[in-house]
Design a protein around this motif. Structure first.
Motif, PDB file in Angstrom:
ATOM      1  N   ALA A 177     -62.041  44.554  83.434  1.00 43.26           N
ATOM      2  CA  ALA A 177     -60.849  43.360  83.746  1.00 43.26           C
ATOM      3  C   ALA A 177     -60.201  43.711  85.021  1.00 43.26           C
ATOM      4  CB  ALA A 177     -59.756  43.963  82.653  1.00 43.26           C
ATOM      5  N   VAL A 201     -54.887  44.068  78.027  1.00 43.01           N
ATOM      6  CA  VAL A 201     -56.107  44.142  78.050  1.00 43.01           C
ATOM      7  C   VAL A 201     -56.157  44.596  76.310  1.00 43.01           C
ATOM      8  CG1 VAL A 201     -58.334  45.429  77.981  1.00 43.01           C
ATOM      9  CG2 VAL A 201     -57.059  44.732  80.566  1.00 43.01           C
ATOM     10  N   ARG A 204     -55.273  41.913  74.093  1.00 42.68           N
ATOM     11  CA  ARG A 204     -56.394  40.789  73.747  1.00 42.68           C
ATOM     12  C   ARG A 204     -57.517  41.483  73.202  1.00 42.68           C
ATOM     13  NH1 ARG A 204     -58.150  36.754  79.080  1.00 42.68           N
ATOM     14  NH2 ARG A 204     -55.234  35.475  78.881  1.00 42.68           N
ATOM     15  N   VAL A 205     -57.715  42.591  73.471  1.00 43.93           N
ATOM     16  CA  VAL A 205     -59.197  42.914  72.515  1.00 43.93           C
ATOM     17  C   VAL A 205     -58.653  42.895  71.243  1.00 43.93           C
ATOM     18  CG1 VAL A 205     -60.115  45.103  71.810  1.00 43.93           C
ATOM     19  CG2 VAL A 205     -59.906  44.442  74.348  1.00 43.93           C
ATOM     20  N   ARG A 209     -59.587  37.568  71.679  1.00 45.11           N
ATOM     21  CA  ARG A 209     -60.053  37.216  72.143  1.00 45.11           C
ATOM     22  C   ARG A 209     -61.186  37.649  73.570  1.00 45.11           C
ATOM     23  NH1 ARG A 209     -55.029  33.159  73.915  1.00 45.11           N
ATOM     24  NH2 ARG A 209     -54.596  32.462  72.046  1.00 45.11           N
ATOM     25  N   THR A 210     -61.219  38.643  73.411  1.00 47.15           N
ATOM     26  CA  THR A 210     -62.363  39.250  75.120  1.00 47.15           C
ATOM     27  C   THR A 210     -64.111  39.215  74.070  1.00 47.15           C
ATOM     28  OG1 THR A 210     -60.228  40.408  76.428  1.00 47.15           O
ATOM     29  CG2 THR A 210     -62.707  40.909  76.644  1.00 47.15           C
ATOM     30  N   LYS A 222     -68.284  40.907  80.587  1.00 46.16           N
ATOM     31  CA  LYS A 222     -66.539  40.382  79.828  1.00 46.16           C
ATOM     32  C   LYS A 222     -66.645  38.637  80.255  1.00 46.16           C
ATOM     33  CE  LYS A 222     -62.873  41.070  81.013  1.00 46.16           C
ATOM     34  NZ  LYS A 222     -62.456  39.895  81.580  1.00 46.16           N
ATOM     35  N   ASP A 224     -62.861  36.388  78.658  1.00 44.84           N
ATOM     36  CA  ASP A 224     -61.896  35.823  77.760  1.00 44.84           C
ATOM     37  C   ASP A 224     -61.343  34.543  77.183  1.00 44.84           C
ATOM     38  OD1 ASP A 224     -61.056  39.263  78.472  1.00 44.84           O
ATOM     39  OD2 ASP A 224     -60.005  38.427  79.999  1.00 44.84           O
TER      40      ASP A 224
END
Length: 300
Positions: A177, A201, A204-205, A209-210, A222, A224
């Motif tokens: 990221a 970060v 989002r996990v 979303r990741t 990765k 997103d």
């Protein structure tokens, strides 16, 4: 005092900015009763408004929590013709894919009340915002191409090993990221705000979303989901470790997540820096088609 509090629901004459109700062209902060009008405006061009459609679906038209944001609209004889999202008091400003002249009217109305720090959107509309809200030279300006794809356009590229990131991935995920932000925004988010960036970060996990690709115990790729709604989703943060590039990871994983998401969504978009021909070639192979030019600007 914010624009939304001035004179309640009175509309403001754009030229003189005095409270004159029911003038043909007006600018005002949108409220819950404007939600359908805003959705109708954005859905006329869902490809170029996916980001705003996702924000509207996720957060609504007015804040319900601590994070401040607002939608402002330009009305022509009480018909909504353009809109601008303002998040974090100017931390992120996103215009609708509307005529640049209409966006400029909103920017002029906000110029004395808003300090723009970053913006992204259709290039002509972003340029209109900058003329009124940030006329100086920005810290960073990137011209991007908006790519889009539907299920019928997809090629045969897949990698079933692509998976949702988990919270225990965080120590290995953060460098990816961080690397993406360094390359695209030319800044180090972990040096500037380590706790805040780590929290974003991991959020989002937790929101699923990741997606990541793991090889030999290391995360090498990765991507997103930046914004999602019934109209589609916008992918962002596409990043492969430099030592793992040119091995097909990005091609296969972009194909995989695109196929997965398009099983339930009508379209996807992806913004690619116009200087990044390598990623553009990958997107085209997967089936993405190049659309209009966008611009990303960081003022501070």
């Amino acid at each position: 005092m914010s624009l939304g509090r001035l004179a309640g629901r009175a509309r403001f004459c754009v030229r003189c900015r005095s409270p004159r109700p029911f003038m043909p062209v007006t600018v005002e902060q949108l409220g819950p009763h404007d939600a359908e009008a805003l959705r109708g405006l954005l859905s006329k061009d869902p490809v170029h408004n996916l980001y705003l459609l996702g924000l509207l679906e996720e957060f609504g038209i007015a804040p319900r929590g601590r994070v401040p944001f607002a939608f402002y609209g330009r009305f022509d004889s009480q018909v909504l013709t353009a809109a601008v999202f303002v998040g974090g008091d100017g931390g992120l400003v996103v215009p609708s894919a509307s005529d640049a002249g209409a966006t400029s009217v909103i920017a002029d109305a906000l110029s004395s009340r808003l300090t723009l720090r970053s913006t992204v959107g259709d290039k002509s509309s972003v340029d209109a915002l900058l003329r009124s809200l940030a006329p100086g030279k920005p810290r960073l300006s990137r011209t991007q191409r908006l790519f889009s794809v539907s299920a019928d356009d997809l090629g045969p590229f897949t990698n079933p090993l692509l998976r949702l990131a988990k919270e225990e991935d965080l120590p290995r995920l953060l460098p990816l990221a961080q690397g993406y932000v360094r390359e695209v925004h030319e800044r180090d988010p972990l040096a500037e705000d380590p706790r805040g960036y780590e929290a974003r970060v991991i959020q989002r996990v937790r929101q699923r979303r990741t997606y990541v690709l793991e090889e030999n115990g290391a995360l090498v790729f990765k991507v997103d989901i930046g914004s999602r709604s019934q109209y589609g989703a916008e992918l962002e943060g596409l990043y492969t470790l430099p030592a793992e590039r040119k091995k097909g990871h990005a091609l296969l994983c972009l194909g995989q997540i695109s196929r997965h998401l398009l099983s339930s969504l009508p379209r996807l978009t992806l913004r690619i820096d116009e200087r990044d021909e390598s990623t553009a070639r990958i997107a085209r192979k997967v089936g993405y088609l190049a659309g209009r030019t966008w611009r990303l600007v960081l003022v501070e």
